[in-house]
Scaffold this motif. Structure first.
Motif, PDB file in Angstrom:
ATOM      1  N   LEU A   1      30.467  21.141  50.765  1.00  0.00           N
ATOM      2  CA  LEU A   1      30.808  21.292  52.185  1.00  0.00           C
ATOM      3  C   LEU A   1      29.976  22.390  52.825  1.00  0.00           C
TER       4      LEU A   1
ATOM      5  N   VAL B   1      32.786  18.544  58.682  1.00  0.00           N
ATOM      6  CA  VAL B   1      33.017  18.969  57.297  1.00  0.00           C
ATOM      7  C   VAL B   1      34.504  19.120  56.987  1.00  0.00           C
TER       8      VAL B   1
ATOM      9  N   GLU C   1      26.481  21.076  53.310  1.00  0.00           N
ATOM     10  CA  GLU C   1      26.401  20.118  54.406  1.00  0.00           C
ATOM     11  C   GLU C   1      26.514  20.829  55.750  1.00  0.00           C
ATOM     12  N   PHE C   2      27.402  21.815  55.831  1.00  0.00           N
ATOM     13  CA  PHE C   2      27.542  22.595  57.059  1.00  0.00           C
ATOM     14  C   PHE C   2      26.214  23.267  57.403  1.00  0.00           C
TER      15      PHE C   2
ATOM     16  N   ARG D   1      36.284  15.716  56.491  1.00  0.00           N
ATOM     17  CA  ARG D   1      35.900  15.056  55.237  1.00  0.00           C
ATOM     18  C   ARG D   1      36.908  15.355  54.124  1.00  0.00           C
TER      19      ARG D   1
END
Length: 324
Positions: A256, A19, A259-260, A22
């Motif tokens: 983020l 993450v 997604e984490f 990114r």
């Protein structure tokens, strides 16, 4: 200038590396240390700690990954470094900075700064064993109790064959208490001919500017400051180029976080995944008041479905088939 993401045990695993890289601005990152005792580890251990090896030793964003080893036996470290290279590690990094008592008691990490001859022997043996195309680098602190031996240790690493040295600008005894003594980074760079990276207490753009002025080095490694401000590397890279980028907003951070959390649920146990999210929120709260509020809401929450809802995640169509 190179900007590296620090290898922080229990914090910067492959999920966090994914993450953060990114966002951009990070030139390379490092695994959490892989503990080497008295044997050659199986390939599965390296694949566990560095799953990016299966993808060319790069994060999904394309950021190169180095494999870090920790131990005190030169021959055993060299054999394991050679295996890591065979598995695809493009760079082998050696840990001489971990301050953890359990690690130091077993003769690993910062305790070795008391033995510069051993530092030299370790790096020399690893450098001799690993193919020449694979650089060997090292991370150190200023010393164990005091920085009096920092220059000797850095010289031992460089003369042993370290291509780069990251200096966490505190002793083991100082732990993570501010300040970081960046002036010692300048002294180390004066002593050795290889590039030296400054590490420690870089939380903001202003901290980076002060670090550069005091240390005199361009290359830096970011740790907790980058976890707390995921766009810090991007901001620093832009500032170095004479540009400016607006800080990431809380709204921009949401994908983020989601997604984490998704990856934490997929890869970690139901018991440990919420703790990892709370750990990150605690650090994010230093830059985002909203993170502190969310941390307060989630502090005692262990139900993954409720955490999904609080993060704005879509509910799975079939809970029985989901990763819960």
């Amino acid at each position: 200038m190179q900007i590296a993401l620090a290898p922080m045990e229990g914090l910067v695993d492959d999920i966090m590396r994914d993450v953060l890289t990114r966002v951009g601005g990070i030139d390379w990152c490092v695994t959490e240390f892989i503990r080497i005792n008295d044997r050659l580890l199986p390939a599965s251990v390296y694949q566990q700690w560095a799953p990016e090896l299966a993808s060319g030793a790069r994060t999904p964003a394309g950021t190169p990954l180095r494999v870090q080893l920790l131990g005190s036996d030169p021959r055993c470290l060299a054999d394991n470094a050679a295996l890591a290279g065979e598995l695809g590690a493009p760079v082998i990094d050696l840990n001489f900075g971990c301050p953890a008592k359990t690690v130091n008691r077993s003769r690993g990490g910062a305790i070795l700064l008391k033995e510069p001859e051993l530092l030299h022997a370790i790096v020399r043996e690893v450098r001799r064993t690993v193919p020449a195309a694979i650089p060997v680098t090292a991370k150190m602190r200023l010393g164990f109790e005091s920085p009096d031996g920092a220059l000797e240790c850095a010289q031992a690493l460089a003369e042993g064959g370290a291509a780069q040295i990251v200096v966490h600008a505190r002793t083991k005894a100082q732990g993570y208490r501010p300040p970081a003594h960046w002036e010692w980074v300048a002294r180390v760079q004066e002593r050795v001919k290889v590039p030296v990276f400054a590490n420690g207490e870089i939380w903001t753009l202003d901290d980076w500017r002060r670090c550069r002025a005091v240390s005199g080095v361009e290359d830096i490694m970011l740790g907790r400051g980058l976890v707390a401000r995921p766009d810090l590397a991007k901001q620093i890279a832009a500032a170095q180029a004479g540009q400016e980028v607006l800080p990431m907003t809380w709204e921009q951070l949401q994908p983020l976080l989601q997604e984490f959390w998704r990856q934490a649920c997929d890869k970690l146990s139901v018991r440990s995944a919420p703790g990892r999210l709370k750990q990150w929120l605690a650090l994010l709260s230093q830059a985002y008041p909203q993170a502190l509020l969310l941390f307060g809401v989630l502090r005692r929450e262990t139900d993954c479905a409720r955490i999904d809802a609080l993060l704005g995640m879509p509910a799975p169509a079939d809970l029985d088939s989901a990763h819960r």
